[in-house]
Write an enzyme that holds these catalytic residues in place. Sequence first.
Site, PDB file in Angstrom:
ATOM      1  N   ASP A  33      31.908  37.076  38.178  1.00  0.00           N
ATOM      2  CA  ASP A  33      33.240  37.189  38.795  1.00  0.00           C
ATOM      3  C   ASP A  33      33.912  35.824  38.902  1.00  0.00           C
ATOM      4  OD1 ASP A  33      35.358  38.523  39.956  1.00  0.00           O
ATOM      5  OD2 ASP A  33      34.494  38.486  41.980  1.00  0.00           O
ATOM      6  N   ASN A  35      36.810  34.830  36.792  1.00  0.00           N
ATOM      7  CA  ASN A  35      37.534  34.349  35.599  1.00  0.00           C
ATOM      8  C   ASN A  35      39.019  34.125  35.888  1.00  0.00           C
ATOM      9  OD1 ASN A  35      35.141  34.777  34.314  1.00  0.00           O
ATOM     10  ND2 ASN A  35      35.821  36.543  33.110  1.00  0.00           N
ATOM     11  N   TRP A  38      39.618  31.047  38.020  1.00  0.00           N
ATOM     12  CA  TRP A  38      39.365  29.833  37.231  1.00  0.00           C
ATOM     13  C   TRP A  38      40.605  29.492  36.412  1.00  0.00           C
ATOM     14  CZ3 TRP A  38      39.363  28.680  32.023  1.00  0.00           C
ATOM     15  CH2 TRP A  38      38.736  27.468  31.639  1.00  0.00           C
ATOM     16  N   HIS A  50      38.948  34.732  30.898  1.00  0.00           N
ATOM     17  CA  HIS A  50      37.987  35.674  30.306  1.00  0.00           C
ATOM     18  C   HIS A  50      37.334  35.051  29.065  1.00  0.00           C
ATOM     19  CE1 HIS A  50      39.173  38.564  33.203  1.00  0.00           C
ATOM     20  NE2 HIS A  50      40.355  38.830  32.685  1.00  0.00           N
ATOM     21  N   SER A  78      33.870  46.925  34.991  1.00  0.00           N
ATOM     22  CA  SER A  78      33.533  48.040  35.879  1.00  0.00           C
ATOM     23  C   SER A  78      34.404  49.254  35.585  1.00  0.00           C
ATOM     24  CB  SER A  78      33.711  47.621  37.343  1.00  0.00           C
ATOM     25  OG  SER A  78      35.080  47.589  37.689  1.00  0.00           O
ATOM     26  N   TRP A  82      39.413  49.498  34.756  1.00  0.00           N
ATOM     27  CA  TRP A  82      40.450  50.174  33.956  1.00  0.00           C
ATOM     28  C   TRP A  82      41.766  50.235  34.709  1.00  0.00           C
ATOM     29  CZ3 TRP A  82      39.444  50.851  29.003  1.00  0.00           C
ATOM     30  CH2 TRP A  82      38.141  51.109  28.565  1.00  0.00           C
ATOM     31  N   LEU A 144      14.111  38.751  24.982  1.00  0.00           N
ATOM     32  CA  LEU A 144      14.904  39.020  26.188  1.00  0.00           C
ATOM     33  C   LEU A 144      15.554  40.388  26.045  1.00  0.00           C
ATOM     34  CD1 LEU A 144      16.409  38.084  28.847  1.00  0.00           C
ATOM     35  CD2 LEU A 144      18.266  37.352  27.345  1.00  0.00           C
ATOM     36  N   ARG A 201      25.955  36.929  42.314  1.00  0.00           N
ATOM     37  CA  ARG A 201      27.385  37.127  42.113  1.00  0.00           C
ATOM     38  C   ARG A 201      28.063  35.774  42.209  1.00  0.00           C
ATOM     39  NH1 ARG A 201      31.493  41.801  43.798  1.00  0.00           N
ATOM     40  NH2 ARG A 201      33.383  40.862  42.953  1.00  0.00           N
TER      41      ARG A 201
HETATM   42  C1  IPE Z   1      33.263  43.129  39.682  1.00  0.00           C
HETATM   43  O1  IPE Z   1      34.311  42.231  39.776  1.00  0.00           O
HETATM   44  C2  IPE Z   1      33.160  43.654  38.281  1.00  0.00           C
HETATM   45  C3  IPE Z   1      32.769  42.684  37.270  1.00  0.00           C
HETATM   46  C4  IPE Z   1      32.430  41.448  37.491  1.00  0.00           C
HETATM   47  C5  IPE Z   1      32.728  43.174  35.924  1.00  0.00           C
HETATM   48  P1  IPE Z   1      35.753  42.662  40.300  1.00  0.00           P
HETATM   49  O2  IPE Z   1      36.586  41.454  40.289  1.00  0.00           O
HETATM   50  O3  IPE Z   1      36.244  43.830  39.514  1.00  0.00           O
HETATM   51  O4  IPE Z   1      35.423  43.155  41.779  1.00  0.00           O
HETATM   52  P2  IPE Z   1      36.355  43.280  43.055  1.00  0.00           P
HETATM   53  O5  IPE Z   1      37.571  44.059  42.643  1.00  0.00           O
HETATM   54  O6  IPE Z   1      36.712  41.892  43.488  1.00  0.00           O
HETATM   55  O7  IPE Z   1      35.513  43.979  44.084  1.00  0.00           O
HETATM   56  C1  IPE Z   2      35.578  38.791  36.282  1.00  0.00           C
HETATM   57  O1  IPE Z   2      36.625  37.973  36.633  1.00  0.00           O
HETATM   58  C2  IPE Z   2      35.837  39.549  35.010  1.00  0.00           C
HETATM   59  C3  IPE Z   2      36.041  40.996  35.205  1.00  0.00           C
HETATM   60  C4  IPE Z   2      35.982  41.619  36.343  1.00  0.00           C
HETATM   61  C5  IPE Z   2      36.318  41.792  34.017  1.00  0.00           C
HETATM   62  P1  IPE Z   2      37.931  38.503  37.357  1.00  0.00           P
HETATM   63  O2  IPE Z   2      38.922  38.900  36.315  1.00  0.00           O
HETATM   64  O3  IPE Z   2      37.594  39.564  38.335  1.00  0.00           O
HETATM   65  O4  IPE Z   2      38.418  37.198  38.103  1.00  0.00           O
HETATM   66  P2  IPE Z   2      38.989  37.059  39.575  1.00  0.00           P
HETATM   67  O5  IPE Z   2      38.041  37.754  40.491  1.00  0.00           O
HETATM   68  O6  IPE Z   2      40.335  37.697  39.563  1.00  0.00           O
HETATM   69  O7  IPE Z   2      39.048  35.587  39.819  1.00  0.00           O
HETATM   70 MG    MG Z   3      37.109  39.558  40.309  1.00  0.00          MG
END
Ligand code: IPE
Ligand code: IPE
Ligand code: MG
Length: 255
Positions: A33, A35, A38, A50, A78, A82, A144, A201
């Site tokens: 989590d 991206n 960042w 991403h 997740s 979507w 792995l 996480r």
């Molecule tokens: C969890 O991150 C899912 C993934 C890292 C793929 P999210 O960014 O979607 O989670 P929430 O919305 O902050 O709970």
């Molecule tokens: C994780 O990073 C990637 C996915 C959930 C697909 P995020 O896109 O959730 O990044 P933040 O949480 O908004 O920083």
């Molecule tokens: Mg996130």
Amino acid sequence: MAAMAGAVRTAAVRGEQPGEIVPAPVHVAIIMDGNGRWAAARGLPRVAGHRAGAQAVRRAIEAAIRHDVQWLTLYAFSSENWRRPAGEVRDLTGLLRHYLRHEVAELAAQGVRLRFIGELTRFDADIQAELLRAERETAANTRLNLVIALSYGARAEIIDTARRIAAVVQAGRLDPATIDEAVFAAAMATAGIPDPDLILRTSGEQRLSNFLLWQAAYAELMFLDVLWPEFGESHFAAALAEFARRERRFGARPG
Ligand code: IPE
Ligand code: IPE
Ligand code: MG
């Protein structure tokens, strides 16, 4: 034996007594989590985050191999993701397509076996074909086991399992009184995969966001104050060292 060799190497990485046995996790799972944050911190579009996150995936896989971790599960997308704006979903599925087409050969060469869990049928047909190809082409690898959770939601997984078991009961092939944890686990998409010992996480958020809710029952949880694109070997090694310091009780009294 392989697990023990891994434990010894972990101790060496930590600079402790050579040969000292420390508990090493068999299965590490990561909620990747941060991206978006960042990218935002650098004034970049989310897709740049991403893309940088995909580089961190490579580092995590290499770290898992180096530390002899046998199972690595990565939460990449997740069921709920979507719901993001169509443009971001397109960017993410585009990156997934690119990753599958260009990285699987390298993973195969590294001895990685790939598996995917989640509602894979929600992806475009060409991506589904690439997922099957990746699983098939790496099926004999043993260095792995890499599980990638895609369009994955733990509640959907549990409901799907319940539905499949109910159908077997309805067909008269299973007595409901015999359904126990082992029967349930064997009917899940993760059948045969050991439960995660350690769930990491990144990004500082302290929640599971619908990740491996059944399998996480006794996992050690760690929430790292690092955004996923910055994740690297040192974070992985530090998490293993912290894992070795934790006392796992599984409900029993400490010895
Ligand atoms: C969890 O991150 C899912 C993934 C890292 C793929 P999210 O960014 O979607 O989670 P929430 O919305 O902050 O709970
Ligand atoms: C994780 O990073 C990637 C996915 C959930 C697909 P995020 O896109 O959730 O990044 P933040 O949480 O908004 O920083
Ligand atoms: Mg996130």
